[in-house]
Scaffold this motif. Sequence first.
Motif, PDB file in Angstrom:
ATOM      1  N   ALA A  35       1.011  -1.346   0.055  1.00 31.99           N
ATOM      2  CA  ALA A  35       0.070  -0.147  -0.098  1.00 31.99           C
ATOM      3  C   ALA A  35       0.949   1.422  -0.141  1.00 31.99           C
ATOM      4  CB  ALA A  35      -1.028   0.042   1.303  1.00 31.99           C
ATOM      5  N   ARG A  36       2.135   1.146   0.442  1.00 26.85           N
ATOM      6  CA  ARG A  36       3.216   2.369   0.226  1.00 26.85           C
ATOM      7  C   ARG A  36       2.544   3.373   1.033  1.00 26.85           C
ATOM      8  NH1 ARG A  36       8.071   1.719  -0.919  1.00 26.85           N
ATOM      9  NH2 ARG A  36       8.113   3.573  -1.863  1.00 26.85           N
ATOM     10  N   VAL A  37       2.039   3.418   2.325  1.00 25.03           N
ATOM     11  CA  VAL A  37       1.598   4.158   3.330  1.00 25.03           C
ATOM     12  C   VAL A  37       2.921   5.141   3.751  1.00 25.03           C
ATOM     13  CG1 VAL A  37       0.317   4.715   5.308  1.00 25.03           C
ATOM     14  CG2 VAL A  37      -0.396   2.876   4.016  1.00 25.03           C
ATOM     15  N   GLY A  38       2.724   6.364   3.875  1.00 27.12           N
ATOM     16  CA  GLY A  38       3.715   7.229   4.309  1.00 27.12           C
ATOM     17  C   GLY A  38       3.169   8.260   4.892  1.00 27.12           C
ATOM     18  N   VAL A  39       3.989   8.939   5.785  1.00 31.72           N
ATOM     19  CA  VAL A  39       3.362  10.476   6.604  1.00 31.72           C
ATOM     20  C   VAL A  39       4.634  11.329   6.490  1.00 31.72           C
ATOM     21  CG1 VAL A  39       2.470  11.271   8.747  1.00 31.72           C
ATOM     22  CG2 VAL A  39       2.274   8.757   8.022  1.00 31.72           C
ATOM     23  N   GLN A  40       3.972  12.599   6.266  1.00 31.04           N
ATOM     24  CA  GLN A  40       4.854  13.692   6.401  1.00 31.04           C
ATOM     25  C   GLN A  40       4.200  14.672   7.380  1.00 31.04           C
ATOM     26  OE1 GLN A  40       4.994  15.530   2.675  1.00 31.04           O
ATOM     27  NE2 GLN A  40       6.760  14.382   1.817  1.00 31.04           N
ATOM     28  N   VAL A  41       5.422  15.296   8.215  1.00 37.27           N
ATOM     29  CA  VAL A  41       4.865  16.201   9.104  1.00 37.27           C
ATOM     30  C   VAL A  41       5.566  17.492   9.135  1.00 37.27           C
ATOM     31  CG1 VAL A  41       4.111  14.340  10.825  1.00 37.27           C
ATOM     32  CG2 VAL A  41       6.438  15.225  11.055  1.00 37.27           C
ATOM     33  N   ASP A  42       5.039  18.582   9.378  1.00 38.21           N
ATOM     34  CA  ASP A  42       5.767  19.806   9.686  1.00 38.21           C
ATOM     35  C   ASP A  42       4.971  20.471  10.756  1.00 38.21           C
ATOM     36  OD1 ASP A  42       7.621  21.826   9.026  1.00 38.21           O
ATOM     37  OD2 ASP A  42       6.912  22.141   7.021  1.00 38.21           O
ATOM     38  N   SER A 123     -10.859  17.423   5.522  1.00 43.51           N
ATOM     39  CA  SER A 123     -10.354  16.326   4.757  1.00 43.51           C
ATOM     40  C   SER A 123      -9.524  15.479   5.468  1.00 43.51           C
ATOM     41  CB  SER A 123      -9.868  16.725   3.391  1.00 43.51           C
ATOM     42  OG  SER A 123      -9.233  15.785   2.698  1.00 43.51           O
ATOM     43  N   ASN A 124      -9.937  14.176   5.487  1.00 45.20           N
ATOM     44  CA  ASN A 124      -9.154  13.315   6.231  1.00 45.20           C
ATOM     45  C   ASN A 124      -8.807  12.020   5.351  1.00 45.20           C
ATOM     46  OD1 ASN A 124      -8.042  11.482   8.131  1.00 45.20           O
ATOM     47  ND2 ASN A 124      -9.497  11.591   9.640  1.00 45.20           N
ATOM     48  N   PRO A 125      -7.976  11.835   4.837  1.00 49.26           N
ATOM     49  CA  PRO A 125      -7.449  10.691   3.849  1.00 49.26           C
ATOM     50  C   PRO A 125      -7.534   9.464   4.531  1.00 49.26           C
ATOM     51  CG  PRO A 125      -5.510  12.195   4.029  1.00 49.26           C
ATOM     52  CD  PRO A 125      -6.674  12.811   4.492  1.00 49.26           C
ATOM     53  N   LEU A 126      -7.118   9.539   5.957  1.00 53.09           N
ATOM     54  CA  LEU A 126      -7.088   8.264   6.762  1.00 53.09           C
ATOM     55  C   LEU A 126      -8.402   7.377   6.661  1.00 53.09           C
ATOM     56  CD1 LEU A 126      -5.338   9.529   9.788  1.00 53.09           C
ATOM     57  CD2 LEU A 126      -4.105   8.305   7.897  1.00 53.09           C
ATOM     58  N   LYS A 127      -9.624   8.265   6.503  1.00 51.61           N
ATOM     59  CA  LYS A 127     -10.851   7.415   6.506  1.00 51.61           C
ATOM     60  C   LYS A 127     -10.895   6.607   5.360  1.00 51.61           C
ATOM     61  CE  LYS A 127     -13.655  11.071   9.101  1.00 51.61           C
ATOM     62  NZ  LYS A 127     -14.634  12.037   9.248  1.00 51.61           N
ATOM     63  N   GLY A 128     -10.068   6.928   4.398  1.00 48.13           N
ATOM     64  CA  GLY A 128     -10.201   5.926   2.915  1.00 48.13           C
ATOM     65  C   GLY A 128      -9.227   4.696   3.124  1.00 48.13           C
ATOM     66  N   LEU A 129      -8.569   4.638   4.268  1.00 49.62           N
ATOM     67  CA  LEU A 129      -7.704   3.536   4.257  1.00 49.62           C
ATOM     68  C   LEU A 129      -8.249   2.495   5.135  1.00 49.62           C
ATOM     69  CD1 LEU A 129      -4.142   5.457   5.344  1.00 49.62           C
ATOM     70  CD2 LEU A 129      -5.311   5.228   3.016  1.00 49.62           C
ATOM     71  N   GLU A 133      -4.045  -0.072   8.047  1.00 50.28           N
ATOM     72  CA  GLU A 133      -3.182   1.017   7.424  1.00 50.28           C
ATOM     73  C   GLU A 133      -3.325   2.457   8.114  1.00 50.28           C
ATOM     74  OE1 GLU A 133      -3.335  -0.577   2.764  1.00 50.28           O
ATOM     75  OE2 GLU A 133      -4.893   0.799   3.518  1.00 50.28           O
ATOM     76  N   SER A 134      -4.748   2.455   8.623  1.00 51.93           N
ATOM     77  CA  SER A 134      -4.984   3.892   9.363  1.00 51.93           C
ATOM     78  C   SER A 134      -4.146   3.834  10.438  1.00 51.93           C
ATOM     79  CB  SER A 134      -6.223   4.125   9.574  1.00 51.93           C
ATOM     80  OG  SER A 134      -6.543   5.141  10.407  1.00 51.93           O
ATOM     81  N   ARG A 135      -4.028   2.800  11.363  1.00 49.05           N
ATOM     82  CA  ARG A 135      -3.402   2.838  12.577  1.00 49.05           C
ATOM     83  C   ARG A 135      -1.874   2.920  12.385  1.00 49.05           C
ATOM     84  NH1 ARG A 135      -1.999  -1.984  17.032  1.00 49.05           N
ATOM     85  NH2 ARG A 135      -1.726  -0.488  18.775  1.00 49.05           N
ATOM     86  N   LEU A 136      -1.396   2.135  11.285  1.00 47.39           N
ATOM     87  CA  LEU A 136      -0.105   2.247  11.104  1.00 47.39           C
ATOM     88  C   LEU A 136       0.450   3.779  10.747  1.00 47.39           C
ATOM     89  CD1 LEU A 136       2.769   0.456  10.692  1.00 47.39           C
ATOM     90  CD2 LEU A 136       1.865   0.238   8.155  1.00 47.39           C
ATOM     91  N   ALA A 168      -3.053  -5.056  17.346  1.00 43.79           N
ATOM     92  CA  ALA A 168      -4.628  -4.953  16.944  1.00 43.79           C
ATOM     93  C   ALA A 168      -4.720  -4.187  15.708  1.00 43.79           C
ATOM     94  CB  ALA A 168      -4.970  -3.905  18.210  1.00 43.79           C
ATOM     95  N   ALA A 169      -5.664  -4.621  14.889  1.00 43.52           N
ATOM     96  CA  ALA A 169      -6.222  -4.229  13.600  1.00 43.52           C
ATOM     97  C   ALA A 169      -5.031  -4.430  12.702  1.00 43.52           C
ATOM     98  CB  ALA A 169      -6.412  -2.478  13.798  1.00 43.52           C
ATOM     99  N   PHE A 170      -4.016  -5.140  12.857  1.00 41.48           N
ATOM    100  CA  PHE A 170      -3.035  -5.253  11.853  1.00 41.48           C
ATOM    101  C   PHE A 170      -3.174  -6.518  11.214  1.00 41.48           C
ATOM    102  CE2 PHE A 170       0.071  -2.212  14.239  1.00 41.48           C
ATOM    103  CZ  PHE A 170      -0.254  -1.255  13.413  1.00 41.48           C
TER     104      PHE A 170
END
Length: 254
Positions: A35-42, A123-129, A133-136, A168-170
Motif C-alpha cells: 500500500a506504500r503508506v507514508g506520512v509527512q509532518v511539519d 479532509s481526512n484521507p485516513l478514512k479511506g484507508l 493502514e490507518s493505525r500504521l 490490534a487491527a494489523f
Amino acid sequence: MFTQLRRDIQTRREAARELVRQIRATLENVRTGVARVGVQVDWKVRDDGNSQQMVTLLNAPPSDEVFDQMYEILRERMEDAGEETWADRVAHTFDYRSWHHWEISVTHSSFGADQFKPVNARSNPLKGLSTGESRLATMLPLLAAAWSMYSGDTYQGPRLLSIDEIDAAFDDRNLRQILTLLRTWNFDVLATTPTIAPLIKREAQHVVVHEVITDGRHRVTVPWLWKGSGEPTPLPLAAPTADTTPGRTLNDAG
C-alpha cells in the motif's frame, strides 16, 4: 530578566524545530508494504498576527524597541486568557508551542506515486484507508519522534516504548512492518497483547512475557522468557540476600 527569557524561548524553540527536522528526515523514506503508506509532518508558525510577530521579534537583533513590542504582545496574551487560572494564563502567554501548529499529510498507493494529501478538519484521507493502514499511519510519526529523541547525542538510557495491543487491527503484512521498524530503530518495547500471534512468535527473538495471575483481590505477574521457538521458560528472580554485618538489617542497607 527579559533578555534571559527571550534567550530561553529561542533555545527551546530551536530544539523543538531540530526535533521536527529529524522526524521529517526519519519518515522521508518510510513506506509500508504494497500500500506504500507514508506520512509527512511539519511544524509551522500559526497565521495569526501575535504568533507571526513573536517569532519575528525573537529572531530580530535585541533592542529596546524589540523588547517593548514583545512586552505589548505578551501583555495582550495575558489579558486574552483573563478568565483562566494564573498558571494557565502564564502557560498561554509564554508557551512557544501555542504559536505553532502541526501539518500532517499522508500518502497511499491509491493516491499516485508519493502524492501526499493533508489531514485536517475538512479532509481526512485516513478514512479511506483500511483500519490497519490507518493505525500504521498514525503510529509512524510517533515512532519517528521517539527514535529522534532517543538518537540525540546527549541521551543515554533505554530506548523504551510502551505499545498497547501491538497487533490490534494489523494483518500479517502490516504487523511485520511494525516489528521490522521496531527492530531497525533498536527500541526496547513493552507491549500488551491478548495472545501471542503466530507472526510474533516467528518474528520475535527474545521476548519477556509477564503472565498476570489473579487470586481474589490480589494480582501477581510471573515473568517468562520466550526465545523465538519452543516453549517459554520461567525467569527465576534472585532472592535478596541478608546483610550479615552486625547491627544491620535489610532496611538499613544503602
